[in-house]
Write an enzyme that holds these catalytic residues in place. Structure first.
Site, PDB file in Angstrom:
ATOM      1  N   GLY A  77      13.922  35.604 -36.946  1.00 32.88           N
ATOM      2  CA  GLY A  77      13.420  34.524 -37.770  1.00 32.88           C
ATOM      3  C   GLY A  77      12.170  33.691 -37.055  1.00 32.88           C
ATOM      4  N   ARG A 105       9.117  34.300 -38.012  1.00 32.24           N
ATOM      5  CA  ARG A 105       7.904  33.505 -38.641  1.00 32.24           C
ATOM      6  C   ARG A 105       8.380  31.807 -39.663  1.00 32.24           C
ATOM      7  NH1 ARG A 105       3.529  33.791 -37.401  1.00 32.24           N
ATOM      8  NH2 ARG A 105       2.634  33.966 -39.175  1.00 32.24           N
ATOM      9  N   GLY A 106       9.558  31.579 -39.613  1.00 32.91           N
ATOM     10  CA  GLY A 106      10.207  30.366 -39.825  1.00 32.91           C
ATOM     11  C   GLY A 106       9.237  29.298 -39.204  1.00 32.91           C
ATOM     12  N   TYR A 120      25.691  26.489 -46.369  1.00 29.50           N
ATOM     13  CA  TYR A 120      24.027  26.352 -45.337  1.00 29.50           C
ATOM     14  C   TYR A 120      25.230  25.829 -43.746  1.00 29.50           C
ATOM     15  CZ  TYR A 120      20.933  25.682 -42.279  1.00 29.50           C
ATOM     16  OH  TYR A 120      19.803  25.471 -41.398  1.00 29.50           O
ATOM     17  N   LYS A 147      27.104  28.146 -40.627  1.00 30.11           N
ATOM     18  CA  LYS A 147      25.752  27.781 -39.609  1.00 30.11           C
ATOM     19  C   LYS A 147      26.920  26.989 -38.514  1.00 30.11           C
ATOM     20  CE  LYS A 147      22.044  27.653 -38.188  1.00 30.11           C
ATOM     21  NZ  LYS A 147      20.983  28.369 -38.638  1.00 30.11           N
TER      22      LYS A 147
END
Length: 370
Positions: free
Chosen positions: A18, A20-21, A163, A167
């Site tokens: 991830g 480019r987050g 979410y 998580k």
């Protein structure tokens, strides 16, 4: 291209999923600045898709000289992950589904099944260290406020959204994986992250600088500047690099904040003032008026809008209201004592740097990342 053999002799190889987050971009930059790492950046995009400032800056130079490489990878595809992690020593796993989209199937696929794949790929590729970017929300039930919560706080029986539920499940997987096939693992639980490239400032500006307070306006939050989250990841890697510290911290999770809990609305107002909005106009909406509206929004999305592929208005959902009206503060003593973590940027300094970044762009360009 991947780093040359000569470069790899001088630098260790890590991967950032991830990559480019929002937070991950800052992490990649810090790893490159340190001079200790060659960085393999993985994300969904077919290419790295740099902004002009990135192309002319550190990342662009690193990609050209081989200190960094970009690989298009879907964490839900084990074969892609395994190929991407070949030869990697440390994995910083930041990839996650978008928090705004409260779609359980999507979050489970990316956050849980994707993390299972990361762990399996790490074991196959003999990765030494896996550091997972979790969330402070994994102990939040959306009903009770949290005051100075530490790592002894249990997971709730029911989560407010997909979410945080997924998580938490992913975090459990990472902690259980510690010590299997000699893999060392650790989880970071950041508070509310802000900084250059975030969504906080664009959201505030979208309301024209008007401070809209929901509820009684007395709830506190634990914000954390993005570079402090990055620093925490690096502290974890250093901690796990020694045998004694690895025995103590391996398989654990740590809260990370700026260690400056503040009234949430005062913090947001401070950001607006730094952006140049000097008006003291604050609109307060009591919960008794807002709850019927959020019920209607939730019902409309679940029964009508979702069937036409339309997005849920995330700012007025009942889930979102829980996050902005309840206290959520966390204790970082364990991170300080066991990881050597200490915020490197104060809350005020972080606000100044964030707002200066956004002042460089007109409101229509607020989507631009670093």
């Amino acid at each position: 291209m991947d780093p040359s053999p000569a470069s790899q002799e001088a630098r260790r190889l890590c991967a950032v999923t991830g990559g480019r987050g929002f937070m991950a971009r800052h992490l990649v930059a810090a790893l490159l600045r340190s001079g200790d790492w060659c960085v393999r950046i993985t994300d969904l995009g077919p290419d790295v898709a740099m902004e002009p400032a990135e192309n002319d800056g550190l990342l662009g130079a690193a990609l050209r000289d081989g200190r960094a490489a970009y690989i298009s990878v879907d964490v839900c595809q084990l074969a892609q992950l395994t190929e991407a992690l070949e030869g990697v020593e440390t994995v910083f796993h930041t990839a996650a589904a978008n928090q705004i989209n409260n779609n359980f199937q999507l979050h489970y696929k990316v956050n849980v099944e994707g993390t299972k794949n990361v762990i399996e790929a790490c074991n196959t590729c003999k990765v030494k260290t896996l550091i997972y970017t979790s969330s402070s929300g994994v102990v939040f039930d959306g009903v009770h406020g949290l005051f100075d919560a530490d790592e002894s706080t249990p997971y709730p029986d029911k989560f407010p959204d997909a979410y945080t539920q997924t998580k938490a499940e992913a975090e459990k997987l990472v902690m259980r994986a510690n010590g299997i096939d000699e893999l060392l693992t650790c989880c970071i639980r950041p508070g509310s992250i802000f900084g250059p490239g975030d969504t906080l400032v664009p959201t505030l500006v979208s309301y024209g600088g008007i401070m809209i307070i929901i509820g009684d306006g007395k709830n506190c939050d634990d914000f954390v500047y993005v570079e402090n989250v990055v620093h925490a990841h690096i502290c974890v890697e250093k901690t796990l690099s020694t045998e004694d510290n690895a025995k103590r911290s391996g398989g654990k999770a740590y809260f990370i904040t700026n260690m400056e809990p503040v009234n949430m609305w005062d913090f947001l107002y401070m950001v607006l003032e730094e952006l140049g909005y000097k008006s003291h106009f604050r609109l307060r909406i009591p919960l008794c008026l807002l709850k019927p509206i959020t019920f209607l929004v939730d019902w409309s999305y679940n029964n009508i809008l979702s069937h036409y592929g339309m997005r849920q208005p995330h700012m007025l959902t009942s889930t979102r209201i829980k996050y902005v009206t309840l206290n959520r503060t966390f204790n970082c003593n364990n991170a300080v004592e066991q990881l050597g973590y200490k915020p490197i940027v104060s809350l005020k300094e972080g606000v100044n740097m964030t707002t200066e970044f956004y002042k460089c762009f007109r409101a229509r360009d607020m989507h631009i990342s670093i």
